[in-house]
Design a protein around this motif. Structure first.
Motif, PDB file in Angstrom:
ATOM      1  N   LEU A  85       0.851  -1.186   0.000  1.00 47.62           N
ATOM      2  CA  LEU A  85       0.000   0.000   0.000  1.00 47.62           C
ATOM      3  C   LEU A  85       0.891   1.242   0.000  1.00 47.62           C
ATOM      4  CD1 LEU A  85      -2.426  -1.186   2.817  1.00 47.62           C
ATOM      5  CD2 LEU A  85      -3.103  -0.673   0.459  1.00 47.62           C
ATOM      6  N   PRO A  86       0.368   2.364  -0.515  1.00 46.75           N
ATOM      7  CA  PRO A  86       1.206   3.576  -0.591  1.00 46.75           C
ATOM      8  C   PRO A  86       1.302   4.294   0.751  1.00 46.75           C
ATOM      9  CG  PRO A  86      -0.939   4.015  -1.551  1.00 46.75           C
ATOM     10  CD  PRO A  86      -0.934   2.547  -1.179  1.00 46.75           C
ATOM     11  N   ARG A 117      -6.011   7.565  -0.420  1.00 43.68           N
ATOM     12  CA  ARG A 117      -4.638   7.087  -0.519  1.00 43.68           C
ATOM     13  C   ARG A 117      -3.976   7.801  -1.678  1.00 43.68           C
ATOM     14  NH1 ARG A 117      -6.613   0.922  -0.557  1.00 43.68           N
ATOM     15  NH2 ARG A 117      -7.936   1.982  -2.087  1.00 43.68           N
ATOM     16  N   VAL A 118      -2.709   8.170  -1.501  1.00 42.62           N
ATOM     17  CA  VAL A 118      -2.019   8.981  -2.496  1.00 42.62           C
ATOM     18  C   VAL A 118      -0.859   8.198  -3.101  1.00 42.62           C
ATOM     19  CG1 VAL A 118      -0.945  11.204  -2.984  1.00 42.62           C
ATOM     20  CG2 VAL A 118      -2.563  10.989  -1.069  1.00 42.62           C
ATOM     21  N   ALA A 119      -0.807   8.185  -4.437  1.00 39.02           N
ATOM     22  CA  ALA A 119       0.321   7.579  -5.127  1.00 39.02           C
ATOM     23  C   ALA A 119       1.135   8.684  -5.794  1.00 39.02           C
ATOM     24  CB  ALA A 119      -0.183   6.581  -6.177  1.00 39.02           C
ATOM     25  N   LEU A 120       2.376   8.368  -6.142  1.00 41.05           N
ATOM     26  CA  LEU A 120       3.259   9.357  -6.773  1.00 41.05           C
ATOM     27  C   LEU A 120       3.566   8.926  -8.201  1.00 41.05           C
ATOM     28  CD1 LEU A 120       5.828   9.926  -3.865  1.00 41.05           C
ATOM     29  CD2 LEU A 120       3.781  11.282  -4.402  1.00 41.05           C
ATOM     30  N   GLY A 130      -0.950   2.963  -8.374  1.00 44.59           N
ATOM     31  CA  GLY A 130      -1.946   3.757  -9.079  1.00 44.59           C
ATOM     32  C   GLY A 130      -3.312   3.079  -9.079  1.00 44.59           C
ATOM     33  N   GLY A 131      -3.328   1.767  -9.059  1.00 42.67           N
ATOM     34  CA  GLY A 131      -4.593   1.042  -9.054  1.00 42.67           C
ATOM     35  C   GLY A 131      -5.187   0.902  -7.665  1.00 42.67           C
ATOM     36  N   ARG A 132      -4.527   1.492  -6.688  1.00 43.12           N
ATOM     37  CA  ARG A 132      -4.982   1.318  -5.314  1.00 43.12           C
ATOM     38  C   ARG A 132      -4.941   2.652  -4.571  1.00 43.12           C
ATOM     39  NH1 ARG A 132      -1.568  -3.414  -3.717  1.00 43.12           N
ATOM     40  NH2 ARG A 132      -2.795  -4.479  -5.309  1.00 43.12           N
ATOM     41  N   ALA A 163       0.026  -2.857  -7.818  1.00 46.07           N
ATOM     42  CA  ALA A 163      -1.027  -2.306  -8.694  1.00 46.07           C
ATOM     43  C   ALA A 163      -0.477  -1.189  -9.571  1.00 46.07           C
ATOM     44  CB  ALA A 163      -2.205  -1.806  -7.845  1.00 46.07           C
ATOM     45  N   LEU A 164       0.619  -1.487 -10.247  1.00 48.43           N
ATOM     46  CA  LEU A 164       1.280  -0.497 -11.103  1.00 48.43           C
ATOM     47  C   LEU A 164       0.390  -0.118 -12.282  1.00 48.43           C
ATOM     48  CD1 LEU A 164       4.123   0.896 -11.569  1.00 48.43           C
ATOM     49  CD2 LEU A 164       4.634  -1.028 -13.084  1.00 48.43           C
ATOM     50  N   VAL A 165       0.287   1.177 -12.551  1.00 45.42           N
ATOM     51  CA  VAL A 165      -0.451   1.637 -13.735  1.00 45.42           C
ATOM     52  C   VAL A 165       0.427   2.626 -14.499  1.00 45.42           C
ATOM     53  CG1 VAL A 165      -2.667   1.422 -12.516  1.00 45.42           C
ATOM     54  CG2 VAL A 165      -1.541   3.672 -12.678  1.00 45.42           C
TER      55      VAL A 165
END
Lengths: 327, 377, 327, 377
Positions: A85-86, A117-120, A130-132, A163-165
């Motif tokens: 998880l991020p 939740r924040v992704a970079l 990105g998918g999560r 969950a790479l996008v």
């Protein structure tokens, strides 16, 4: 007042709480489930309940007001557990940045409460988690871009747990953020990687030590062979020496030290190479067992490789240190 | 000292190159270590066989071209340069076949080799067991004599068997004399995987392929004609095969020359820091050194100087080179190195090099003891 | 005609003759005497009598007409013995250069007869063997300078056996030589260093293997410990793989192959790093004994370090390979 | 977590720095491991003592300043930064003194420490013997009880004794009970080198210095008051000293920070290829990591967490770092690296780091067994 290079009792207590929670609620099985596409929502809930999402946000804004030092100590544990998880991105990077920037876009409450939740976004529009995640930030500057709901496609990854996008288009919709705040956020992202890599290095070594004590060949434990002992001793050395550098860089970030860039990059180089060395030693000392996905080692090795690939890489950090010392 | 190939050998190279350029699948096939990819590879293998490229160094009667070792090296160089598919038949062609040439009966060669070259018999190796990895002599799978039936009954478990789930046959060691010392009392068997009592279960590998298998054997009957070499002498026979695995035949230098060239292309395709460009140059130098060492070794073999422990030096060199080469690729790729693809998979696969066919720790022991004469510790 | 990567019977015979001569007449004691300032004239006489000084000069000019391949094979032995004389400089570099250039200055007869020993000037006016040579050449170009009788001072050196001097002034009195001939001479100098480094690497490993088989600690031979075995195996690997590259580069030089620069540099990098690794392994595996000058190891280690320092260094050669492969 | 020194400690730093800048010999002294250089160093040592800088962490009554561990680190940092001379008294001050603080009698401390601080007694260590290098427990030099005279009679040979030819006293282990197991039956003695029966012969070292010695002892009488700790417990006492040698006290991080800074200066002084500039950056990072690890370790010691096998990790880090740092310097110097001088000598000296005070192979064993809990193999 004098030098004291150790966590305070409070800092250690927070670290221990995170460690205990993750030992119970993020075993290897949880990481495997994330490979199968499960979102690990329950784990996120627990981490948010611990206050982690707002840990680095000032108390007056609803957070715990903790510093980079506490975050680094906790992120070592997050790495150790390979939390899918991020956590670092949300809690150690985005939350304090949004707080410092006056909450542009109004996401802070969601972050603090655990709903956001924040992704970079990475250099090539790849977004781990990105998918999560509900929000994607691009720290490349000069602005800060909130990229929620952008078209993105899942990407088959070596580390299948994140969950790479890939974003379909270049980031847009930027809002301005102070360049200094952005630089601090980028350093925090690098530092978060370094901290997690220390934890991952330790996890891989723990797995390996346990394995080579049990595994017998030629009538004796594999761990009794000097080649195995020395390889693991060298890998341990690197991990042990990377950790103080990570804590010091966190302290530099927390105290606004002028050496921050240099210190973060020093920590990054040490941690990245320690984790890479630990992965190599762990796989080799496991023999064929390290090469099977039924065994847990690969979960941690692949995370270590993926994390080290996320950012600017060792060369960029070596170059920052070179600049700082004038070479 | 002469490093120029003969005109005839260069003509052979041109012929091979032309054929490969015209025939190599584009885009590349999916990995042959997955079930779907394996089928595509079989088609490729059969095309190779039909045109006589399947096993160039074998006698013509078995489907080869009687090619010299030099031509074999040339073919492998061109094969790698053309980016032709991984050989899913390699365990048979490069490991079992040399053993049959040295220890097999004429009947075994006639029966197995043409079918192997034609990719009709697909061979996997059955060395490792759960308790016998680096310590191959610790094998406990057993074969009990069935005098009445004129053969043996095999029981036990083999593991980490590459592509075992897709193959038709297995070769490997079984213990025929439980009372003999560790290295004695082993016998080398050929086992069809469709024999009653065989169960094969595939499992996953670090590089995401399904290409490992456990092979469980329960009272599997194998007739005497499928024993290679004499009963009880399986260790000697297997060590000859292991020598091939480590040495020249499994990893021809052309493969690394081609990989280094592809790495250079990768570096040229974007900005690369000096440290990584140095990594590319070192990979190229390492591949070149391996090529030259091989030429020296092949000359020696042709002139009757046995390679001895050179196979261990070989294996140490190419396997460590392959890891470093792919580490450089991974760093050049940056964030893209986490995206499934040829280079990242190649990196993961390279990590198996220092482990399989005798770990590099075992190889260093061999070099220290047999080349340097150091004590056994 | 087909590929044959091995010395011919004649080539091997010459190499063996040199090896036997050096085993008898250049034992460690001879190298030690050179440290004390003795000129090793007797050894030079014997090498000249073997025909070595004119070995690479065409027969019609009074030499043996041998190629770079023979020279490389012999220079491996010269390195093995750490001959304290400018054998490589005189026989493998200067003699064929003077012969090809039409004997400018008229030194060739002296070189062939053994009366004229030739040293090469280095980048910083340092001249190894300057105190033990009658002629000094500067290969830096664009011209070729004969520097006999220039004022020079002895320099205290780490390798005390080479009569190192520093020229008081920059080279003058140049006479023109074809740029291609000069480039070939520089490549031959690099190749000669590489060949000697292979021999030195082998010598250090031989000494070490003999020592660790005899030396007992903890009741067993030190050479039985896996750490020692593996370190020496790795060092052996590097030396074994450097030698074919040296022979191939010699063949490229001898046959005028267009890949000569690339091949010489490949050989140089492999040999320089193999020798450095062998020195490191040898000293470490000797323990304190490797650190005493009463023992012979240091003679060979210091020669290896000095030779590797003479030329342009590993970086220049890495750069030449990089150019050749377009990276 | 606080990495800021107190104002008082910074004042201490300023005082030390000012004194050093004013007093450090310029040009630098010749090597203290030669006879001529040793004399010049003695003068420097006596100046240090006169101003109270000889052993800052010792109690004032022995000639120190009662400085905390932090101040000791600060002093060492400034000492190295100033390029001040190598301490020829270091074996006494950093190895014997900690042992006396822990195991010595008050009489021994009063008698030895002030004289040591004043560079009047010059101590060398007598551990290694021809047959006992890495395997320290193999010591055969013996001490036989002389009850009548109230002491012991020592006979044997010590070797590789650094600066033994220039020192006045030796501390070391001798076997007092030949029947006890290897690690038992050893006793720790203090021996004046002018005692009847002692002969010292210097010999040469890789770096060109004469600083090694063989010490031969023949029936040398040592009174009971010169036994440290109890007879038969010398191993325990020595191990405490060996711990100091490997750990913090022999190699304070300031030394490597200063060396990395000098390396950076060397790189700046001319054109340097990218690979060597990277080497400089890595040396700096390595020194910095050592510094930070030490701060963590000192904090632990001050708070009562014993360092344990951390001394072995310490030794592995600084000794390998020191070799790499000097290898980079050597390459930066190019041809000049063969000219006798500070950097080339430093390179040669760095090669001793992985050997002395317990080889790095021994240290890796310790880490594997005591930190990781791996079997003794």
């Amino acid at each position: 007042m004098t030098v004291r290079f150790a966590l305070t009792t409070d800092q250690a207590a927070l670290r221990d709480a995170a460690r205990d929670l993750l030992a119970t609620h993020c075993p290897p099985g949880t990481v495997r489930e994330a490979w199968d596409g499960k979102p690990a929502d329950g784990l996120w809930r627990r981490l948010a309940d611990l206050g982690l999402t707002g840990a680095a946000v000032p108390e007056e804004l609803g957070g715990l007001g903790l510093s980079d030092v506490e975050m680094a100590a906790v992120l070592v544990e997050v790495g150790y557990a390979a939390v899918p998880l991020p956590v670092a991105e949300t809690a150690a990077v985005a939350a304090p940045l949004l707080a410092a920037a006056g909450d542009p876009g109004g996401h802070l409450a969601g972050v603090l409460g655990g709903a956001t939740r924040v992704a970079l976004a990475g250099r090539t529009r790849l977004v781990p988690y990105g998918g999560r995640a509900e929000l994607v930030l691009d720290l490349a500057g000069p602005g800060l871009a909130a990229l929620a709901d952008l078209p993105a496609e899942p990407v088959p990854a070596i580390d299948g747990s994140r969950a790479l996008v890939r974003l379909a288009e270049a980031p847009g919709g930027a809002f301005e953020v102070d360049a200094g705040a952005l630089a601090l956020a980028r350093d925090r992202a690098a530092l978060a990687v370094a901290a997690q890599l220390v934890g991952l290095g330790r996890r891989m070594l723990d797995l390996t030590v346990a394995y080579v004590r049990e595994r017998h060949q030629f009538g004796v434990p594999v761990g009794g062979f000097q080649a195995v002992k020395h390889r693991l001793a060298d890998a341990t050395l690197e991990v042990e020496f990377a950790e103080p550098a990570v804590l010091q860089a966190a302290w530099a970030a927390a105290t606004g030290a002028p050496t921050r860039a240099r210190d973060v990059s020093t920590a990054y180089v040490l941690a990245a190479e320690a984790a890479a060395g630990a992965a190599r030693a762990a796989i080799q000392c496991h023999g064929a067992m390290g090469y099977t996905v039924e065994y847990d080692l690969h979960l941690y090795a692949k995370r270590a490789w993926a994390l080290a690939a996320d950012g600017d890489g060792v060369d960029a950090h070596l170059a920052r240190v070179a600049d700082a010392i004038g070479v | 000292m002469d490093l120029t190939h003969s005109r005839e050998d260069e003509e052979f190279r041109a012929e091979a190159r032309d054929w490969l350029v015209a025939n190599v699948p584009d885009p590349p096939l999916p990995s042959g270590d997955t079930r779907a990819g394996f089928a595509a590879h079989l088609e490729w293998e059969r095309r190779l066989f039909a045109e006589g490229w399947s096993a160039v160094s074998w006698p013509r009667r078995y489907g080869g071209r009687d090619a010299s070792l030099w031509r074999w090296l040339i073919f492998e160089e061109e094969y790698a340069r053309a980016g032709a598919p991984q050989r899913v038949t390699q365990n048979g062609i490069f490991l079992l076949a040399p053993t049959l040439f040295e220890f097999g009966t004429a009947e075994q060669r006639d029966r197995v080799l043409p079918a192997m070259a034609a990719a009709e018999q697909l061979w996997c190796q059955g060395w490792s067991e759960p308790g016998a990895g680096s310590d191959l002599a610790a094998i406990t799978s057993r074969a009990v004599r069935d005098e009445a039936a004129g053969g043996w009954r095999l029981t036990g478990q083999k593991t980490w068997t590459t592509r075992g789930a897709f193959c038709t046959h297995l070769f490997g060691l079984f213990r025929t004399d439980p009372d003999a010392p560790r290295h004695r009392g082993l016998t080398y068997f050929l086992v069809p995987l469709d024999a009653p009592g065989v169960e094969v279960r595939g499992f996953g590998r670090l590089d995401g392929d399904e290409g490992f298998a456990d092979v469980f054997l329960t009272d599997v009957f194998v007739p005497d004609r499928d024993v290679v070499g004499r009963p009880g002498e399986g260790w000697k026979v297997a060590m000859a095969t292991t020598g091939s695995e480590r040495g020249l035949t499994l990893r021809p230098p052309g493969r690394f020359l081609a990989a280094a060239e592809r790495l250079a292309e990768l570096a040229r395709s974007g900005p690369a820091p000096a440290r990584l460009r140095e990594g590319v140059v070192r990979a190229w130098i390492g591949a070149r050194a391996y090529d030259l060492y091989t030429l020296q070794q092949v000359t020696g073999m042709l002139e009757g100087r046995p390679p001895g422990a050179a196979a261990s030096l070989n294996k140490l060199w190419w396997s460590e080179l392959d890891v470093r080469l792919h580490e450089t690729a991974r760093e050049l790729l940056g964030p893209e190195s986490d995206v499934d693809g040829l280079w990242p998979r190649g990196f993961l696969f390279s990590l198996a090099g220092p482990i399989y066919a005798g770990t590099n720790e075992i190889q260093r022991n061999i070099v220290a003891e047999r080349v340097l004469g150091l004590p056994r510790g």
